[in-house]
Write an enzyme that holds these catalytic residues in place. Sequence first.
Site, PDB file in Angstrom:
ATOM      1  N   GLY A  10       0.820  -1.210   0.000  1.00  0.00           N
ATOM      2  CA  GLY A  10       0.000   0.000   0.000  1.00  0.00           C
ATOM      3  C   GLY A  10       0.855   1.261   0.000  1.00  0.00           C
ATOM      4  N   ASP A  58      -4.053 -12.900   3.045  1.00  0.00           N
ATOM      5  CA  ASP A  58      -4.858 -12.030   3.893  1.00  0.00           C
ATOM      6  C   ASP A  58      -4.390 -12.166   5.348  1.00  0.00           C
ATOM      7  OD1 ASP A  58      -7.243 -11.110   5.485  1.00  0.00           O
ATOM      8  OD2 ASP A  58      -8.036 -10.833   3.456  1.00  0.00           O
ATOM      9  N   SER A 124      -4.161   6.459  13.713  1.00  0.00           N
ATOM     10  CA  SER A 124      -4.558   7.648  12.953  1.00  0.00           C
ATOM     11  C   SER A 124      -4.962   8.763  13.903  1.00  0.00           C
ATOM     12  CB  SER A 124      -5.764   7.260  12.085  1.00  0.00           C
ATOM     13  OG  SER A 124      -6.399   8.401  11.584  1.00  0.00           O
ATOM     14  N   TYR A 148     -14.729   3.608  10.991  1.00  0.00           N
ATOM     15  CA  TYR A 148     -13.293   3.462  10.708  1.00  0.00           C
ATOM     16  C   TYR A 148     -12.479   3.872  11.946  1.00  0.00           C
ATOM     17  CZ  TYR A 148      -8.612   4.761   9.201  1.00  0.00           C
ATOM     18  OH  TYR A 148      -7.241   4.895   9.125  1.00  0.00           O
ATOM     19  N   LYS A 152      -9.847   1.760  14.678  1.00  0.00           N
ATOM     20  CA  LYS A 152      -8.487   2.151  15.095  1.00  0.00           C
ATOM     21  C   LYS A 152      -8.397   2.218  16.622  1.00  0.00           C
ATOM     22  CE  LYS A 152      -6.493   2.272  11.169  1.00  0.00           C
ATOM     23  NZ  LYS A 152      -5.474   1.304  10.839  1.00  0.00           N
ATOM     24  N   ASN A 178      -2.069  13.654   8.105  1.00  0.00           N
ATOM     25  CA  ASN A 178      -2.555  13.494   6.714  1.00  0.00           C
ATOM     26  C   ASN A 178      -1.399  13.186   5.761  1.00  0.00           C
ATOM     27  OD1 ASN A 178      -4.698  15.061   8.210  1.00  0.00           O
ATOM     28  ND2 ASN A 178      -5.720  14.865   6.255  1.00  0.00           N
ATOM     29  N   ASN A 197     -10.685   9.140  -1.925  1.00  0.00           N
ATOM     30  CA  ASN A 197     -11.478   9.898  -0.948  1.00  0.00           C
ATOM     31  C   ASN A 197     -10.704  11.069  -0.358  1.00  0.00           C
ATOM     32  OD1 ASN A 197     -13.835   8.000  -0.647  1.00  0.00           O
ATOM     33  ND2 ASN A 197     -12.102   6.628  -0.271  1.00  0.00           N
ATOM     34  N   ARG A 293     -18.203  19.074   4.380  1.00  0.00           N
ATOM     35  CA  ARG A 293     -18.446  17.630   4.336  1.00  0.00           C
ATOM     36  C   ARG A 293     -18.834  17.174   5.744  1.00  0.00           C
ATOM     37  NH1 ARG A 293     -13.408  13.970   2.371  1.00  0.00           N
ATOM     38  NH2 ARG A 293     -12.664  14.573   4.427  1.00  0.00           N
ATOM     39  N   ASP A 296     -16.505  16.576   9.139  1.00  0.00           N
ATOM     40  CA  ASP A 296     -15.204  17.257   9.092  1.00  0.00           C
ATOM     41  C   ASP A 296     -15.070  18.276  10.222  1.00  0.00           C
ATOM     42  OD1 ASP A 296     -14.161  15.917   6.961  1.00  0.00           O
ATOM     43  OD2 ASP A 296     -14.392  17.555   5.517  1.00  0.00           O
TER      44      ASP A 296
HETATM   45  P1  NAD Z   1      -3.473   1.540   1.519  1.00  0.00           P
HETATM   46  O1  NAD Z   1      -4.866   1.112   1.242  1.00  0.00           O
HETATM   47  O2  NAD Z   1      -2.688   2.144   0.417  1.00  0.00           O
HETATM   48  O3  NAD Z   1      -2.627   0.311   2.102  1.00  0.00           O
HETATM   49  C1  NAD Z   1      -3.216  -0.706   2.861  1.00  0.00           C
HETATM   50  C2  NAD Z   1      -2.780  -2.026   2.268  1.00  0.00           C
HETATM   51  O4  NAD Z   1      -3.309  -3.077   3.063  1.00  0.00           O
HETATM   52  C3  NAD Z   1      -3.285  -2.244   0.837  1.00  0.00           C
HETATM   53  O5  NAD Z   1      -2.191  -2.594   0.011  1.00  0.00           O
HETATM   54  C4  NAD Z   1      -4.288  -3.374   0.962  1.00  0.00           C
HETATM   55  O6  NAD Z   1      -4.303  -4.187  -0.197  1.00  0.00           O
HETATM   56  C5  NAD Z   1      -3.790  -4.105   2.205  1.00  0.00           C
HETATM   57  N1  NAD Z   1      -4.799  -4.825   2.970  1.00  0.00           N
HETATM   58  C6  NAD Z   1      -6.001  -4.379   3.432  1.00  0.00           C
HETATM   59  N2  NAD Z   1      -6.632  -5.338   4.115  1.00  0.00           N
HETATM   60  C7  NAD Z   1      -5.803  -6.409   4.124  1.00  0.00           C
HETATM   61  C8  NAD Z   1      -5.894  -7.719   4.679  1.00  0.00           C
HETATM   62  N3  NAD Z   1      -6.975  -8.117   5.346  1.00  0.00           N
HETATM   63  N4  NAD Z   1      -4.863  -8.575   4.499  1.00  0.00           N
HETATM   64  C9  NAD Z   1      -3.763  -8.191   3.801  1.00  0.00           C
HETATM   65  N5  NAD Z   1      -3.625  -6.978   3.246  1.00  0.00           N
HETATM   66  C10 NAD Z   1      -4.640  -6.100   3.406  1.00  0.00           C
HETATM   67  O7  NAD Z   1      -3.530   2.511   2.769  1.00  0.00           O
HETATM   68  P2  NAD Z   1      -2.392   3.412   3.413  1.00  0.00           P
HETATM   69  O8  NAD Z   1      -2.759   4.821   3.166  1.00  0.00           O
HETATM   70  O9  NAD Z   1      -1.060   2.924   3.036  1.00  0.00           O
HETATM   71  O10 NAD Z   1      -2.682   3.123   4.950  1.00  0.00           O
HETATM   72  C11 NAD Z   1      -1.906   2.217   5.699  1.00  0.00           C
HETATM   73  C12 NAD Z   1      -2.394   2.212   7.130  1.00  0.00           C
HETATM   74  O11 NAD Z   1      -2.314   3.527   7.658  1.00  0.00           O
HETATM   75  C13 NAD Z   1      -3.846   1.786   7.305  1.00  0.00           C
HETATM   76  O12 NAD Z   1      -3.929   1.019   8.486  1.00  0.00           O
HETATM   77  C14 NAD Z   1      -4.587   3.092   7.465  1.00  0.00           C
HETATM   78  O13 NAD Z   1      -5.761   2.920   8.217  1.00  0.00           O
HETATM   79  C15 NAD Z   1      -3.555   3.913   8.217  1.00  0.00           C
HETATM   80  N6  NAD Z   1      -3.715   5.359   8.045  1.00  0.00           N
HETATM   81  C16 NAD Z   1      -3.735   5.880   6.779  1.00  0.00           C
HETATM   82  C17 NAD Z   1      -3.904   7.259   6.617  1.00  0.00           C
HETATM   83  C18 NAD Z   1      -3.987   7.876   5.249  1.00  0.00           C
HETATM   84  O14 NAD Z   1      -4.571   8.959   5.120  1.00  0.00           O
HETATM   85  N7  NAD Z   1      -3.439   7.261   4.203  1.00  0.00           N
HETATM   86  C19 NAD Z   1      -4.013   8.082   7.744  1.00  0.00           C
HETATM   87  C20 NAD Z   1      -3.962   7.510   9.009  1.00  0.00           C
HETATM   88  C21 NAD Z   1      -3.818   6.142   9.146  1.00  0.00           C
HETATM   89  C1  WQD Z   2      -8.563  16.779   4.040  1.00  0.00           C
HETATM   90  C2  WQD Z   2      -9.284  18.113   3.902  1.00  0.00           C
HETATM   91  C3  WQD Z   2     -11.659  17.947   3.569  1.00  0.00           C
HETATM   92  C4  WQD Z   2     -11.661  16.154  -0.366  1.00  0.00           C
HETATM   93  C5  WQD Z   2      -9.058  11.507   6.578  1.00  0.00           C
HETATM   94  C6  WQD Z   2      -9.550  10.549   7.625  1.00  0.00           C
HETATM   95  C7  WQD Z   2      -8.498  10.353   8.663  1.00  0.00           C
HETATM   96  C8  WQD Z   2      -7.165   9.950   8.031  1.00  0.00           C
HETATM   97  C9  WQD Z   2      -6.760  10.880   6.947  1.00  0.00           C
HETATM   98  C10 WQD Z   2      -7.012   7.573   7.927  1.00  0.00           C
HETATM   99  C11 WQD Z   2     -10.617  18.153   4.654  1.00  0.00           C
HETATM  100  C12 WQD Z   2     -10.985  18.580   2.364  1.00  0.00           C
HETATM  101  C13 WQD Z   2     -11.265  16.688   0.834  1.00  0.00           C
HETATM  102  C14 WQD Z   2     -12.217  17.007  -1.352  1.00  0.00           C
HETATM  103  C15 WQD Z   2     -11.942  18.870   0.139  1.00  0.00           C
HETATM  104  N1  WQD Z   2      -7.240   8.670   7.389  1.00  0.00           N
HETATM  105  N2  WQD Z   2     -11.414  18.024   1.086  1.00  0.00           N
HETATM  106  N3  WQD Z   2     -12.329  18.329  -1.053  1.00  0.00           N
HETATM  107  O1  WQD Z   2     -10.694  14.159   6.365  1.00  0.00           O
HETATM  108  O2  WQD Z   2      -8.556  15.197   7.260  1.00  0.00           O
HETATM  109  O3  WQD Z   2      -8.795  12.756   7.197  1.00  0.00           O
HETATM  110  O4  WQD Z   2      -7.842  10.999   6.009  1.00  0.00           O
HETATM  111  O5  WQD Z   2      -6.810   7.355   9.079  1.00  0.00           O
HETATM  112  O6  WQD Z   2      -8.989   9.365   9.506  1.00  0.00           O
HETATM  113  O7  WQD Z   2     -10.722  11.073   8.227  1.00  0.00           O
HETATM  114  O8  WQD Z   2      -8.511  13.930   5.089  1.00  0.00           O
HETATM  115  O9  WQD Z   2      -7.860  14.066   2.741  1.00  0.00           O
HETATM  116  O10 WQD Z   2     -10.241  13.429   3.296  1.00  0.00           O
HETATM  117  O11 WQD Z   2      -9.487  15.744   3.711  1.00  0.00           O
HETATM  118  O12 WQD Z   2     -12.077  20.063   0.348  1.00  0.00           O
HETATM  119  O13 WQD Z   2     -12.612  16.590  -2.459  1.00  0.00           O
HETATM  120  O14 WQD Z   2      -9.619  18.289   2.518  1.00  0.00           O
HETATM  121  O15 WQD Z   2     -12.885  18.571   3.821  1.00  0.00           O
HETATM  122  O16 WQD Z   2     -10.738  19.423   5.204  1.00  0.00           O
HETATM  123  P1  WQD Z   2      -9.244  14.092   6.528  1.00  0.00           P
HETATM  124  P2  WQD Z   2      -9.031  14.210   3.630  1.00  0.00           P
END
Ligand code: NAD
Ligand code: WQD
Length: 343
Positions: A10, A58, A124, A148, A152, A178, A197, A293, A296
């Site tokens: 990922g 998995d 997160s 979600y 966590k 972020n 998203n 949204r 938010d």
């Molecule tokens: P991502 O979707 O790019 O990576 C997650 C990976 O996990 C993917 O490659 C997916 O195929 C794999 N996966 C999901 N379920 C699985 C399972 N059951 N078994 C094996 N593989 C599985 O997401 P990311 O952005 O790299 O996020 C990584 C971690 O960080 C996640 O736990 C996410 O919740 C957390 N996180 C992400 C963000 C963000 O904004 N990207 C923010 C905070 C926390």
């Molecule tokens: C960032 C800002 C939106 C899309 C989410 C999860 C959080 C973490 C990170 C995993 C916000 C604005 C967005 C668009 C916009 N993920 N926006 N137009 O909401 O801060 O956090 O991702 O753990 O748990 O909630 O991140 O990137 O979605 O949004 O204006 O089309 O961008 O309103 O202010 P967010 P985001």
Amino acid sequence: MKVLLTGGLGFIGSHTAVALAAAGHEPVLFDNLSNSSPTVVKRVSQITGRSVSCVIADVRDASAVRKAMDDERVEAVVHFAALKAVAESVSSPLSYHANNVGGLLSLLEAMDDVGVRDIVFSSSATVYGEPHELPIDENHPTSAVNPYGRTKLICEQILSDLTRGSGEWRVSLLRYFNPVGGHPSGLIGESPLGKPNNLMPLLVRAAQKTGSGAHLSVFGTDYPTTDGSAVRDYVHVVDLAEGHVAALDRLATGDALQIYNLGTGRGTSVLELLAAFEKANNVAVPHVSAPRRDGDVAAMFASVDKAQRELGWRAQRGIEEMCLDSWLFATKSHSDLGGALPV
Ligand code: NAD
Ligand code: WQD
């Protein structure tokens, strides 16, 4: 050290594999490809200059996890594998709990069976819920505002319980703010398989489709912030990846349970990010104002003092680099990864 990275194909996992290899560790990737492409293995191997092992399975398959850990003689785990789309978690809470909580439980059972009890967990900033004060430090109260976030929080609680048990488990909970950007080679980056998203992939997509009528919706321009748009703490994924190396190093010496914010400590508004992206990449991002949204908050950014003090880690890369590297990946490297962003 050999480290199993669940979700290693990922966005954050692939960059962490590169950072671990650069620090002299050996990453072993483990992923079910639910949100990633097998091409990433080649890309990570290309960047690191060595063949990187990968198991396609998995995490809920405990025997596959056990086998991977045995075969590869893994010593620690970084658990990225999870579903992460907030809106989807509201419509499909069961799949989020099954994958994120169920996945952690079966991973922990497998780890216990093979006697590996060092784990870094992808948490997160969502666990802070509605901010009571800014910047947010690690003692800020936690709460969940969507399924979600609840997964966590539950995972954090399960892992905390383990460290209060036999004394054998060592756990690091990393609360990301972020994450954006990509590797400076342009070979790996954010490449979600479904509809994106998060702001940065949507912003990139709007920039790529200039002239087609597509645009970015700025969700909320009436927040009590300097320009009315919402403020977040964007952190470059390469900095984040390096934070995992520091957290793994610290596991051996610090408390059994360690909790760190990984962010920059700086807030940037949606409109500021948009302007920085246009300037850095010399492209236009068509955009319109849209209503707020649901769910938010106006502003969120981290206190990063604890990570600096205890991990010796601080984010080095600024907003311009985040914008450059996100665009580089989207324009140069994305086409054969099978992701949603058209090139
Ligand atoms: P991502 O979707 O790019 O990576 C997650 C990976 O996990 C993917 O490659 C997916 O195929 C794999 N996966 C999901 N379920 C699985 C399972 N059951 N078994 C094996 N593989 C599985 O997401 P990311 O952005 O790299 O996020 C990584 C971690 O960080 C996640 O736990 C996410 O919740 C957390 N996180 C992400 C963000 C963000 O904004 N990207 C923010 C905070 C926390
Ligand atoms: C960032 C800002 C939106 C899309 C989410 C999860 C959080 C973490 C990170 C995993 C916000 C604005 C967005 C668009 C916009 N993920 N926006 N137009 O909401 O801060 O956090 O991702 O753990 O748990 O909630 O991140 O990137 O979605 O949004 O204006 O089309 O961008 O309103 O202010 P967010 P985001």
